[in-house]
Design a protein around this motif. Structure first.
Motif, mmCIF file in Angstrom:
data_model
loop_
_atom_site.group_PDB
_atom_site.id
_atom_site.type_symbol
_atom_site.label_atom_id
_atom_site.label_comp_id
_atom_site.label_asym_id
_atom_site.label_seq_id
_atom_site.Cartn_x
_atom_site.Cartn_y
_atom_site.Cartn_z
ATOM 1 N N LEU A 45 15.938 20.478 -14.673
ATOM 2 C CA LEU A 45 17.303 20.827 -14.601
ATOM 3 C C LEU A 45 17.549 22.293 -14.725
ATOM 4 O O LEU A 45 18.604 22.523 -13.936
ATOM 5 C CB LEU A 45 18.063 20.152 -15.715
ATOM 6 C CG LEU A 45 19.412 20.012 -16.035
ATOM 7 C CD1 LEU A 45 20.323 19.559 -14.724
ATOM 8 C CD2 LEU A 45 19.951 19.263 -17.226
ATOM 9 N N VAL A 49 20.033 24.214 -12.121
ATOM 10 C CA VAL A 49 21.303 24.998 -12.664
ATOM 11 C C VAL A 49 21.246 26.362 -12.359
ATOM 12 O O VAL A 49 21.994 27.017 -11.696
ATOM 13 C CB VAL A 49 21.405 24.780 -14.014
ATOM 14 C CG1 VAL A 49 22.510 25.909 -14.429
ATOM 15 C CG2 VAL A 49 21.868 23.506 -14.450
ATOM 16 N N VAL A 62 29.017 22.094 -13.584
ATOM 17 C CA VAL A 62 28.870 21.037 -14.439
ATOM 18 C C VAL A 62 27.948 20.251 -14.295
ATOM 19 O O VAL A 62 27.555 19.832 -13.189
ATOM 20 C CB VAL A 62 30.299 20.359 -14.687
ATOM 21 C CG1 VAL A 62 30.724 20.056 -13.489
ATOM 22 C CG2 VAL A 62 30.314 19.393 -15.713
ATOM 23 N N VAL A 63 27.113 19.620 -15.222
ATOM 24 C CA VAL A 63 26.231 18.552 -15.277
ATOM 25 C C VAL A 63 26.941 17.381 -15.272
ATOM 26 O O VAL A 63 27.520 17.078 -16.399
ATOM 27 C CB VAL A 63 25.106 18.909 -16.054
ATOM 28 C CG1 VAL A 63 23.921 17.823 -16.138
ATOM 29 C CG2 VAL A 63 24.097 20.203 -15.714
ATOM 30 N N THR A 65 26.043 13.441 -16.234
ATOM 31 C CA THR A 65 25.233 12.776 -16.812
ATOM 32 C C THR A 65 25.690 11.465 -17.462
ATOM 33 O O THR A 65 26.978 11.185 -17.311
ATOM 34 C CB THR A 65 24.037 13.102 -18.235
ATOM 35 O OG1 THR A 65 22.772 12.302 -18.273
ATOM 36 C CG2 THR A 65 24.974 13.400 -19.435
ATOM 37 N N VAL A 74 19.709 14.896 -22.239
ATOM 38 C CA VAL A 74 20.259 15.889 -21.104
ATOM 39 C C VAL A 74 21.349 16.682 -21.460
ATOM 40 O O VAL A 74 21.559 17.749 -21.290
ATOM 41 C CB VAL A 74 20.746 14.979 -19.764
ATOM 42 C CG1 VAL A 74 21.289 15.846 -18.789
ATOM 43 C CG2 VAL A 74 19.436 14.207 -19.309
ATOM 44 N N ALA A 75 22.294 16.118 -22.532
ATOM 45 C CA ALA A 75 23.203 16.591 -22.953
ATOM 46 C C ALA A 75 22.789 17.781 -23.895
ATOM 47 O O ALA A 75 23.388 18.828 -23.784
ATOM 48 C CB ALA A 75 24.235 15.801 -23.657
ATOM 49 N N GLU A 77 20.202 19.483 -23.549
ATOM 50 C CA GLU A 77 19.665 20.581 -22.833
ATOM 51 C C GLU A 77 20.743 21.504 -21.979
ATOM 52 O O GLU A 77 20.707 22.691 -21.798
ATOM 53 C CB GLU A 77 18.656 19.997 -21.512
ATOM 54 C CG GLU A 77 18.303 20.959 -20.652
ATOM 55 C CD GLU A 77 17.337 21.948 -21.016
ATOM 56 O OE1 GLU A 77 16.612 22.642 -20.301
ATOM 57 O OE2 GLU A 77 16.990 22.002 -22.233
ATOM 58 N N CYS A 78 21.813 20.628 -21.647
ATOM 59 C CA CYS A 78 23.198 21.400 -21.299
ATOM 60 C C CYS A 78 23.771 22.313 -22.159
ATOM 61 O O CYS A 78 23.836 23.587 -21.749
ATOM 62 C CB CYS A 78 24.051 20.631 -20.739
ATOM 63 S SG CYS A 78 23.880 19.489 -19.291
ATOM 64 N N VAL A 83 25.661 25.147 -20.140
ATOM 65 C CA VAL A 83 26.298 24.669 -19.093
ATOM 66 C C VAL A 83 27.146 23.666 -19.341
ATOM 67 O O VAL A 83 26.517 22.596 -20.148
ATOM 68 C CB VAL A 83 25.673 24.480 -17.842
ATOM 69 C CG1 VAL A 83 24.402 23.323 -18.121
ATOM 70 C CG2 VAL A 83 26.309 23.902 -16.629
ATOM 71 N N CYS A 85 28.694 20.040 -19.913
ATOM 72 C CA CYS A 85 28.248 18.383 -19.496
ATOM 73 C C CYS A 85 29.475 17.577 -19.481
ATOM 74 O O CYS A 85 30.131 17.425 -20.561
ATOM 75 C CB CYS A 85 26.978 18.152 -20.420
ATOM 76 S SG CYS A 85 26.423 16.471 -20.312
#
Length: 257
Positions: A45, A49, A62-63, A65, A74-75, A77-78, A83, A85
């Motif tokens: 990811l 990005v 924006v990611v 998920t 995932v949140a 990692e954002c 970045v 989320c």
């Protein structure tokens, strides 16, 4: 595209405000957790990005998920990547995109998937340039007449068109986000962006263990950098054993989730 410099386009240039949305989930039927696998010290990811950001064409990124607890990772990692989320439905990815767009408004959306760690920022810039040059365009993509390897395609859709899809699309079209637009060219102004030479025989996406073995070998060779497609393809030309690793992997049909 080989040997031809692509002019840079700044997000500050006059033109539509382009928002990048990266869809990312831990759930994958063939390779669970793939979006957070490490490659040269950076998550898959994180590489997506970075490539999107390095294109220089995005006003926001924006990611998107899901609200499933498995995607808490995932949140997280954002947050680590700094970045934004947005979290939405697990299966209605189109609704997830519309929620991300509502929170991060723009005139157009570039859609990325988090299983493409070899994205080329130059191609992202090129597609944005084409979109900006054609007034009234609803959708543009490199995958309509495919010449790029899977994993390097880029698509952009007008924000109002995406909202229209939210009202019209059903079933698998809500999973694939933009597919209703390019399968209904009688309703939307659609443009295919074709790059030469044809490298569509290469598979550089991440969906199976065979893909992972190939991608990892590429990153082991080049390191933690975004590699231009021409440079990568030239190197792979001399690596028939690596190219054969995932040559037989079947891509899912549009109707398959």
């Amino acid at each position: 595209m080989t040997g031809v410099p692509v002019p840079g386009v700044s997000a500050d240039d006059a033109g539509p405000r382009i928002v990048g949305i990266v869809q990312a989930r831990m759930g994958s039927s063939r390779l669970p957790g793939k979006v957070l696998r490490p490659l040269a010290g950076r998550s898959v990811l994180g590489r997506v990005v970075r490539a999107a950001s390095d294109s220089g064409v995005l006003a926001d990124l924006v990611v998107a998920t899901s609200t499933d607890t498995v995607d808490d990772a995932v949140a997280a990692e954002c947050a680590r990547l700094d970045v934004p989320c947005h979290r939405g439905p697990v299966d209605d990815v189109l609704d997830r995109f519309l929620g991300a767009l509502a929170a991060h408004p723009g005139d157009a959306v570039m859609r990325f998937t988090a299983d493409c760690p070899l994205l080329d920022p130059e191609i992202i810039t090129l597609v944005a340039s084409v979109y900006r040059a054609v007034p009234g365009l609803d959708y543009a993509s490199t995958s309509i007449a495919r010449t790029l390897p899977r994993g390097l395609d880029v698509e952009i859709i007008r924000a109002e068109t995406l909202r229209t899809l939210g009202r019209l699309a059903t079933d698998h079209h809500r999973v694939h986000v933009t597919s209703y637009a390019y399968t209904h060219p009688e309703l939307f102004r659609v443009l295919g962006v074709t790059l030469t030479p044809d490298r569509s025989a290469l598979r550089l996406t991440l969906d199976t263990e065979q893909d992972w073995t190939l991608v990892r070998a590429i990153i082991d060779h080049f390191g933690d950098v975004s590699v231009p497609l021409a440079k990568l393809a030239d190197w792979l030309d001399g690596q028939p054993r690596l190219r054969a690793l995932n040559a037989d992997v079947r891509q899912k049909n549009l109707e398959e989730s």
